[in-house]
Each structure stands twice: as C-alpha cells, then as structure tokens.
Motif scaffolding. Structure first.
Motif, PDB file in Angstrom:
ATOM      1  N   PRO A 108       9.759  -0.436   9.447  1.00  0.00           N
ATOM      2  CA  PRO A 108       8.884  -1.542   9.470  1.00  0.00           C
ATOM      3  C   PRO A 108       9.377  -2.652   9.992  1.00  0.00           C
TER       4      PRO A 108
ATOM      5  N   ALA B 145       2.683  -6.820   3.228  1.00  0.00           N
ATOM      6  CA  ALA B 145       3.954  -6.932   2.619  1.00  0.00           C
ATOM      7  C   ALA B 145       4.768  -5.946   2.609  1.00  0.00           C
ATOM      8  N   THR B 146       4.275  -4.591   2.775  1.00  0.00           N
ATOM      9  CA  THR B 146       4.919  -3.405   2.596  1.00  0.00           C
ATOM     10  C   THR B 146       5.269  -2.917   3.937  1.00  0.00           C
TER      11      THR B 146
ATOM     12  N   PRO C  62      11.857  -8.301   7.627  1.00  0.00           N
ATOM     13  CA  PRO C  62      10.776  -9.461   6.990  1.00  0.00           C
ATOM     14  C   PRO C  62      11.117 -10.865   7.545  1.00  0.00           C
TER      15      PRO C  62
ATOM     16  N   GLU D  59      -1.240  -6.095   1.048  1.00  0.00           N
ATOM     17  CA  GLU D  59      -0.439  -5.209   0.370  1.00  0.00           C
ATOM     18  C   GLU D  59       0.226  -4.609   1.736  1.00  0.00           C
ATOM     19  N   LEU D  60      -0.645  -4.148   2.827  1.00  0.00           N
ATOM     20  CA  LEU D  60      -0.062  -3.504   3.928  1.00  0.00           C
ATOM     21  C   LEU D  60       0.706  -4.454   4.669  1.00  0.00           C
TER      22      LEU D  60
END
Length: 231
Positions: free
Chosen positions: A98, A228-229, A101, A225-226
């Motif tokens: 991913p 965020a994760t 952040p 949600e997508l």
C-alpha cells in the motif's frame, strides 16, 4: 528543440511536429516518462481498442512495471498518430504494497476521456494495486481497469452513473476470477444517481468522482474504507 522532444512527421500530410512525451507520477512518487523509440515511423490510428492502447513502462527507482497510455499525437490534418515506445525489459516484479500513509496523491489534470482512465489507473496504483492494465472486455460505456484483486470501471461521460451500472460491475467482479471474487470500484466524472449510491452501499462498492484537476474523491463509506486501508 525542447528538452526530451523528438521530431515526428505525419505520413499523410508530411507535416513535421515536435513531440515531448508526458511525465506522470509512479506510486512511489518518482516521475516517469515512456522511453520513445526515436526514428520509428508513427502509425495512423484507424480503430480504437482499449486493450491495445497501453504500453509497459518500468519505474527505475522502485522497479514496478506499469501499463502506461500509448503515446499519441494529433496532426492538424486530422490524423491521430500512434508513436512507438522502446519495449520494456523483463525484470522481476516488485512486491505489492500500500501507499505510505500521509503522502498525497499528485494527479495529472483531466483534458479528455483518456485522461480520466489514466487518473483512475494511477490512483489505484497509489492505493496499492501496481499491476493495473486495461481490461480486455469493455463495458457499454467508459472503460475497465484490472489489477490483482481489483476490477474498476471508469465512466468519463456526462450522464450520471445508474444503479444498473453498479450492479453490472459488481456481477462482473464476482465472476471475474471464477470461484475467487475480486473487489471492485467505480470512477466517474458526472456523479451518481441516488439509486446508484444506495445500491453501491448495499453491495459495498467504492464510488469515486474525479474532478477536472484529476483528483478522485470518495463519495461513500466503502470508498473511504478503501482509501484508509489501501490494497
């Protein structure tokens, strides 16, 4: 001659152009430019096929291979010229991860329908789906992008997305990999009907709108949600 530009002669009218390939951001933050095959003759585009309109470009800093929009040039005579790219070398694919952040997505601006598809593909890579490519089968409108574990539909049209559009994407995702369903997401410019948003919430389909700056914006909880994760 501009830095990085190359001369291109239209085979139809013989006009000469100076083409400067665009640079777009990789998920790692590096700016990528497709390696142009200088001296290769351009090919007039007569038929459109989304599956053939992407080329593979490798990011040297992170090693990821990406499907990039095939470079094209519009001639004043009306011809659309497809420009050759140096084939990407076969290198091991970097593991999927991913996006870190706190790093903002840097989009290219939207100028036409093709740019909308490019933005959606780049955004999915930023979310952690680096192996995006154009789907072989097109939907009735727009385009579809596939990646490992993801099927996304992009509609750059001016009509709002309907509940039927959402249901068709969801059903395709549920059967795309046989017994292993994949996640799906929808990107559009014109927004969604109330029924489409209700249906997407029920099916947990992430919905995004894309503005003319190229910024995808989540419009339902599944999309939040997508983001965020990630993948």
């Amino acid at each position: 001659m501009a830095d990085g530009g190359m001369p291109v002669r239209c085979p139809g009218c013989r006009r000469e152009h100076l083409y400067v390939p665009p640079s777009l951001p990789c998920a790692c933050g590096a700016m990528l430019t497709p390696p142009m095959a200088r001296g290769a003759p351009p090919t007039p585009v007569t038929d459109r096929n989304w599956a053939d309109e992407w080329v593979t470009v490798h990011c040297r800093p992170c090693g990821r291979p990406f499907q990039w929009p095939q470079p094209e040039l519009d001639c004043a005579c009306g011809a659309v010229l497809r420009l050759a790219v140096v084939p990407a070398p076969r290198v091991p694919r970097a593991p999927r991860a991913p996006a870190p952040p706190g790093r903002a997505f840097r989009p290219p601006p939207i100028r036409d329908a093709r740019d909308t598809v490019t933005v959606a593909a780049l955004y999915l890579r930023w979310l952690g789906f680096p192996d995006t490519r154009s789907a072989a089968r097109r939907p009735p409108s727009g385009a579809r992008i596939t990646a490992r574990g993801m099927l996304a539909q992009v509609d750059p049209g001016l009509r709002r997305t309907t509940a039927r559009d959402i249901e068709c994407l969801w059903l395709t995702a549920m059967t795309a990999a046989g017994e292993t369903p994949v996640a799906c997401a929808f990107f559009c410019l014109a927004g969604y009907t109330d029924e489409a948003r209700t249906r997407a919430d029920a099916l947990r389909v992430p919905l995004f709108t894309v503005d003319l700056t190229g910024t995808p914006r989540p419009v339902n909880g599944a999309a939040d949600e997508l983001v965020a994760t990630g993948a």
